[in-house]
Scaffold this motif. Structure first.
Motif, short mmCIF file in Angstrom:
data_model
loop_
_atom_site.label_atom_id
_atom_site.label_comp_id
_atom_site.label_asym_id
_atom_site.label_seq_id
_atom_site.Cartn_x
_atom_site.Cartn_y
_atom_site.Cartn_z
N ARG A 1 49.70 38.66 31.69
CA ARG A 1 49.37 39.49 32.86
C ARG A 1 50.43 40.57 33.05
O ARG A 1 51.61 40.34 32.84
CB ARG A 1 49.30 38.63 34.12
CG ARG A 1 48.17 37.61 34.11
CD ARG A 1 48.19 36.79 35.39
NE ARG A 1 47.21 35.73 35.36
CZ ARG A 1 45.93 35.87 35.70
NH1 ARG A 1 45.50 37.06 36.11
NH2 ARG A 1 45.10 34.85 35.65
N GLY A 2 49.98 41.74 33.47
CA GLY A 2 50.89 42.85 33.67
C GLY A 2 51.06 43.73 32.46
O GLY A 2 51.65 44.81 32.56
N SER A 3 50.52 43.31 31.30
CA SER A 3 50.60 44.13 30.10
C SER A 3 49.68 45.34 30.24
O SER A 3 48.64 45.28 30.91
CB SER A 3 50.21 43.33 28.87
OG SER A 3 51.04 42.19 28.72
N ALA A 4 50.06 46.44 29.61
CA ALA A 4 49.23 47.65 29.67
C ALA A 4 47.85 47.40 29.10
O ALA A 4 46.86 47.95 29.58
CB ALA A 4 49.92 48.78 28.91
N CYS A 5 47.76 46.57 28.08
CA CYS A 5 46.48 46.18 27.48
C CYS A 5 46.48 44.66 27.32
O CYS A 5 47.45 44.10 26.82
CB CYS A 5 46.29 46.86 26.13
SG CYS A 5 44.78 46.39 25.26
N ARG A 6 45.40 44.01 27.74
CA ARG A 6 45.35 42.56 27.68
C ARG A 6 44.85 42.04 26.34
O ARG A 6 44.86 40.84 26.10
CB ARG A 6 44.41 42.01 28.78
CG ARG A 6 44.82 42.26 30.21
CD ARG A 6 46.17 41.66 30.55
NE ARG A 6 46.30 40.24 30.28
CZ ARG A 6 45.85 39.26 31.09
NH1 ARG A 6 45.23 39.58 32.22
NH2 ARG A 6 46.03 38.00 30.79
N ASP B 1 37.58 44.29 28.80
CA ASP B 1 38.91 44.53 29.34
C ASP B 1 39.87 43.38 29.02
O ASP B 1 41.04 43.62 28.69
CB ASP B 1 38.85 44.73 30.86
CG ASP B 1 38.18 46.03 31.26
OD1 ASP B 1 38.19 46.97 30.42
OD2 ASP B 1 37.65 46.11 32.37
#
Length: 290
Positions: free
Chosen positions: A45-50, A202
């Motif tokens: 969580r919090g990554s630019a891309c999951r 996403d």
């Protein structure tokens, strides 16, 4: 018409199959469960891309590569040979079932190309000496960092577990690419989780249709189970909403380590104690990583 000699028939009768080879690899690695960092499936969580490295296998339609990678993790992650494993290219080809539809030389070439794809994704390194191929694990997030056994002490180090029965019972031969991807997704999360298809692009990097087909295949194979959850919704036409909660089927739940017997010190009349290796720091770390 070509005839088969008795000697050739005898040879074919005893020749190891792909499943035999995979089972022997698991036996040698002493694996009841194969640990794979959760970052292979989805970034924290919090990554630019999951999206995790898994998405590249799905969008690239690389089922062979994904199966090979998971088995490499099983073979290497016990650390007995420096996170590496070495086999003849014919063994690699049989491990991947390439030999079933190709000549020996074509199968050897196909195995090497598959391993090179995994290297290009920064998941392994591979070297070839004659017909021998040595593969070394890298970190599952595709960063190219050296591999270390996951202990589950940080979010980036949490891991899922694939029971060895996935291979020994032949489930790996029955899953297609969407099903295998979704199996890893389900194993990554807690039992009773929702996996909404509309979130798949996403969260994981593949289409909603692929997501739904994967879950359906898992249900058909009996690898996951689901139950409906109903919630009151005063503004909904029906007055309620419904969503499915998924969980691992019994065969896909991590297997508990066996109790080992040890001999008591002198004076104990030769009795043994059952030592429960499901307790202690290492086991606690493993539980946090589920």
């Amino acid at each position: 018409m070509k005839t088969t000699s008795p000697a050739e028939r005898d040879m074919q009768a005893v020749k190891a199959t792909g499943r035999d080879t995979r089972a022997e690899i698991l036996r040698r690695s002493i694996r009841a469960n194969v640990p794979v960092r959760k970052t292979f499936v989805q970034a924290p969580r919090g990554s630019a891309c999951r999206h995790g490295p898994l998405s590249e296998f799905v969008t690239g339609r690389d089922l062979r590569g994904l199966k090979a990678y998971l088995l490499i993790v099983a073979a290497c992650s016990n650390g007995t040979d420096g996170w590496s494993t070495r086999h003849d290219s014919a063994v690699w080809a049989r491990m991947m079932d390439i030999d079933r539809t190709a000549t020996e030389q074509a199968a050897r070439t196909g195995a090497w190309r598959t391993l090179r794809r995994l290297q290009d994704r920064n998941l392994i390194t591979c070297t070839r000496t004659g017909t021998q191929i040595t593969v070394t694990l890298l970190r599952e997030d595709g960063s190219g960092a050296p591999y270390k056994r996951p202990l589950g002490e940080t979010e980036e180090d949490l891991y899922l577990q694939i029971p060895s029965t996935f291979w020994t019972k032949g489930y790996d031969e029955q899953v297609d690419l969407p099903a295998l991807a979704l199996l890893l997704v389900v194993l990554r999360e807690k039992n009773g989780s929702k996996f909404p298809a509309e979130k798949a692009p996403d969260w994981y990097g593949w289409s909603a249709d692929t997501h739904e087909r994967g879950l359906k295949k898992l249900l058909d194979l009996g690898l996951v189970e689901r139950r409906p959850e109903f919630k009151k919704a005063p503004l909904a036409p029906s007055g309620f909403t419904m969503a499915y909660l998924y969980q691992r089927a019994a065969g896909m739940r991590p297997r508990k380590p066996r109790k080992t017997a040890v001999v008591r010190p002198t004076g104990s009349r030769g009795k043994t104690d059952g030592i429960d290796d499901t307790k202690g720091p290492a086991a606690a770390a493993a539980r946090r990583g589920r």
